[in-house]
Design an enzyme around this catalytic site. Structure first.
Site, PDB file in Angstrom:
ATOM      1  CE  LYS A  22      -1.848   1.642   3.951  1.00 32.52           C
ATOM      2  NZ  LYS A  22      -1.619   3.072   4.215  1.00 32.52           N
ATOM      3  CG  ASN A  23       2.309   2.784   3.600  1.00 33.64           C
ATOM      4  OD1 ASN A  23       1.135   3.106   3.405  1.00 33.64           O
ATOM      5  ND2 ASN A  23       2.789   2.541   4.812  1.00 33.64           N
ATOM      6  NE  ARG A  94      -0.454  12.988   7.515  1.00 30.97           N
ATOM      7  CZ  ARG A  94      -0.880  14.155   7.960  1.00 30.97           C
ATOM      8  NH1 ARG A  94      -2.151  14.368   8.163  1.00 30.97           N
ATOM      9  NH2 ARG A  94      -0.036  15.103   8.222  1.00 30.97           N
ATOM     10  CB  CYS A 118      -4.644   6.508  10.765  1.00 32.25           C
ATOM     11  SG  CYS A 118      -5.181   5.094   9.815  1.00 32.25           S
ATOM     12  NE  ARG A 123      -0.059  10.824  10.278  1.00 36.05           N
ATOM     13  CZ  ARG A 123      -0.403   9.701   9.637  1.00 36.05           C
ATOM     14  NH1 ARG A 123      -1.624   9.215   9.776  1.00 36.05           N
ATOM     15  NH2 ARG A 123       0.458   9.062   8.883  1.00 36.05           N
ATOM     16  N   PRO A 124       2.424  16.791  11.854  1.00 35.00           N
ATOM     17  CG  PRO A 124       4.372  17.437  12.989  1.00 35.00           C
ATOM     18  CD  PRO A 124       3.234  16.458  13.031  1.00 35.00           C
ATOM     19  CG  ASP A 126       7.886  20.253  10.884  1.00 31.14           C
ATOM     20  OD1 ASP A 126       7.041  19.351  11.073  1.00 31.14           O
ATOM     21  OD2 ASP A 126       9.048  20.187  11.334  1.00 31.14           O
ATOM     22  CG  ASP A 307       2.294   1.551   9.913  1.00 34.45           C
ATOM     23  OD1 ASP A 307       2.086   2.384  10.810  1.00 34.45           O
ATOM     24  OD2 ASP A 307       2.380   1.866   8.709  1.00 34.45           O
ATOM     25  CB  ILE A 329       6.672   6.403  15.209  1.00 31.16           C
ATOM     26  CG1 ILE A 329       7.776   5.350  15.053  1.00 31.16           C
ATOM     27  CG2 ILE A 329       6.516   7.261  13.940  1.00 31.16           C
ATOM     28  CD1 ILE A 329       9.111   5.837  14.593  1.00 31.16           C
ATOM     29  NE  ARG A 399      -7.059   4.752   5.083  1.00 27.11           N
ATOM     30  CZ  ARG A 399      -6.100   5.244   5.852  1.00 27.11           C
ATOM     31  NH1 ARG A 399      -6.334   5.479   7.123  1.00 27.11           N
ATOM     32  NH2 ARG A 399      -4.924   5.530   5.367  1.00 27.11           N
TER      33      ARG A 399
END
Ligand code: UD1
Length: 430
Positions: A22-23, A94, A118, A123-124, A126, A307, A329, A399
């Site tokens: 997926k990722n 995301r 999620c 979840r910045p 920057d 994960d 994390i 998902r």
């Protein structure tokens, strides 16, 4: 409303085939717009909703996408004509923010609504912004809702990431692939899907070196072309079925995997007493006795993946003795423990630490999937527990897990999806 109903307590036995990652898919799909050509993507987990949303977004900006078969699509990005993506498209996941890097690379500008995904804690972005700015883009975030980035031309530069971020590494790679000159990302993420994205970009004619190490060098080029590329197997889906085999005291051969990507998971399963046998592109996990305890600290790759943390917690909830999980994390990734407690798990959470006192048995109960991997943990718990478990909010699970009911049923799990009427839905009040 749909739920999964599981009658647990049956050891899983047989063979299961893992889908494409997926990722990796979520990074590679937007990368296809960096060329004005046709890319064929194979081993794609076509039926998970995250991939469907990314395909819908491609179409929204003018790409033509054709389903070739059940794991292959063809993306024709010659007619991509918009650099604007609205909240309707980005709210689901995301990874929709990868279109910022990809559109910057393609058009030198992007206007993309902030992503959904999620909730695992703040979840910045920057580090993404820092990277785009280092490449010469002006970036602003309007009312915390829309990222606007534009540049006359992107040029390569060194970028040191203050924190190891998968998302920032991907986004910078996407923009840098079309920048003028050399970009060097230091303290880059090393996950398998970063390497897969680099391989995909190189298949398009890019020059990306060092992916899989701390330092990635990208020499940008204007001339990217279409290609045919096969996505790597999904490390986390494979890990989920490995834990499911162990938690149900089963024996499962998990096929279409890269065992090297699974080492941190295999090591912990072996520590808990499972037998793990590696083959070229498969891995067998079996467990005959009650699992033993072990401690886990989640870390960026090659450490233990965050994960896989909820899934492993289920195994440890059934282990002999007390285990500790330290989540390094995400600041809010233990919400699922409340659901496991409904099934009889004994877990105490203190900030980013969970103390798991193993119990002999979990009992089926009505639970919900708080997020994608929490949902995977609920499935494993339901399969291992005695009695009936009903899991609500399964849209999170869909998902990221392709054909989960079919795959688990094929290895002897008693799981089915049922449709039920939502009592709060006035249209169905009867
Ligand atoms: C990706 C995965 C997600 C996984 C995570 C960590 C995808 C689509 N999602 O998420 O499943 O849990 O990696 O392996 O691949 N951070 C900042 N600033 C930034 C970016 C990140 O402070 O600009 C922080 C985050 O808050 C987090 C840490 O860095 O604490 C890691 O985040 P990151 O690696 O970026 O995760 P994602 O790419 O969002």
């Amino acid at each position: 409303m749909e739920k999964y109903v599981i009658n647990g307590g049956v050891p899983l036995h047989g063979e299961i085939t893992v889908s494409g990652a997926k990722n990796a898919a979520l990074a590679i799909i937007p990368a296809a717009i960096l060329c004005q050509d046709v890319c064929t993507i194979e081993n794609l987990p076509v039926s998970i909703s995250d991939v469907r949303y990314m395909i819908a977004t491609l179409r929204h900006i003018g790409a033509t996408v054709r389903y070739v078969d059940k794991s292959t699509i063809e993306i024709d990005s010659r007619k991509v004509n918009s650099y604007v993506i609205s909240h309707d498209m980005t709210k689901h996941l995301r990874a929709s923010y990868y279109f910022i890097g990809a559109l910057l690379g393609r058009f030198g500008r992007a206007r993309v609504a902030m992503p959904g995904g999620c909730y695992l804690g703040p979840r910045p972005i920057d580090q993404h912004i820092k990277g785009f700015e280092a490449l010469g883009a002006r970036v602003s975030v309007e009312e915390n809702a829309i990222v606007e980035a534009d540049s006359e031309s992107l040029f390569g530069n060194p970028i040191y990431l203050d924190i190891v971020s998968v998302g920032a590494t991907v986004n910078i790679m996407l923009a840098a692939a079309r920048a003028e000159g050399m970009t060097i990302i230091e303290n880059a993420a090393k996950e398998p899907h970063i390497v897969d994205l680099a391989n995909f970009l190189n298949s398009m004619g890019a020059d990306v070196r060092g992916a899989g190490t701390d330092v990635i060098k990208i020499r940008g080029t204007e001339n990217l072309h279409g290609c045919t590329y096969s996505i790597i197997p999904d490390q986390i889906e494979a890990g989920t079925y490995m834990v499911a085999a162990a938690a149900t005291k089963g024996n499962v051969l998990i096929k279409n995997v890269i065992p090297k990507h699974l080492e941190s998971i295999s090591t912990k399963l072996i520590e808990c007493g499972a037998d793990v046998t590696e083959y070229d592109d498969a891995i067998r996990v079996s467990m005959e006795k009650r699992p033993g305890k072990c401690n886990i600290k989640t870390m960026p790759h090659p450490g233990f993946p965050t994960d896989m943390q909820p899934q492993m917690a289920v195994l440890l909830a059934l282990a002999e003795g007390t285990s500790v999980i330290s989540e390094s994390i995400w600041s809010n990734r233990f919400r699922y423990t409340e659901q496991l407690a409904r099934m009889g798990a004994d877990i105490t959470v203190d900030g980013q630490l969970a103390m798991i006192h193993g119990v002999e048995q979990l009992k089926g109960a009505p639970v919900k999937a708080d997020d994608l991997r929490a949902g995977a943990a609920m499935i494993i718990a339901g399969l291992a527990a005695q009695g009936r478990t009903e899991i609500e909010d399964i849209m999170h699970i869909r998902r990221g897990y392709e054909n989960v009911v079919e795959k688990i049923s094929n290895i002897g799990g008693d799981i089915r999806m049922v449709y039920c009427i939502d009592p709060l839905d006035i249209n169905n009040a009867g």
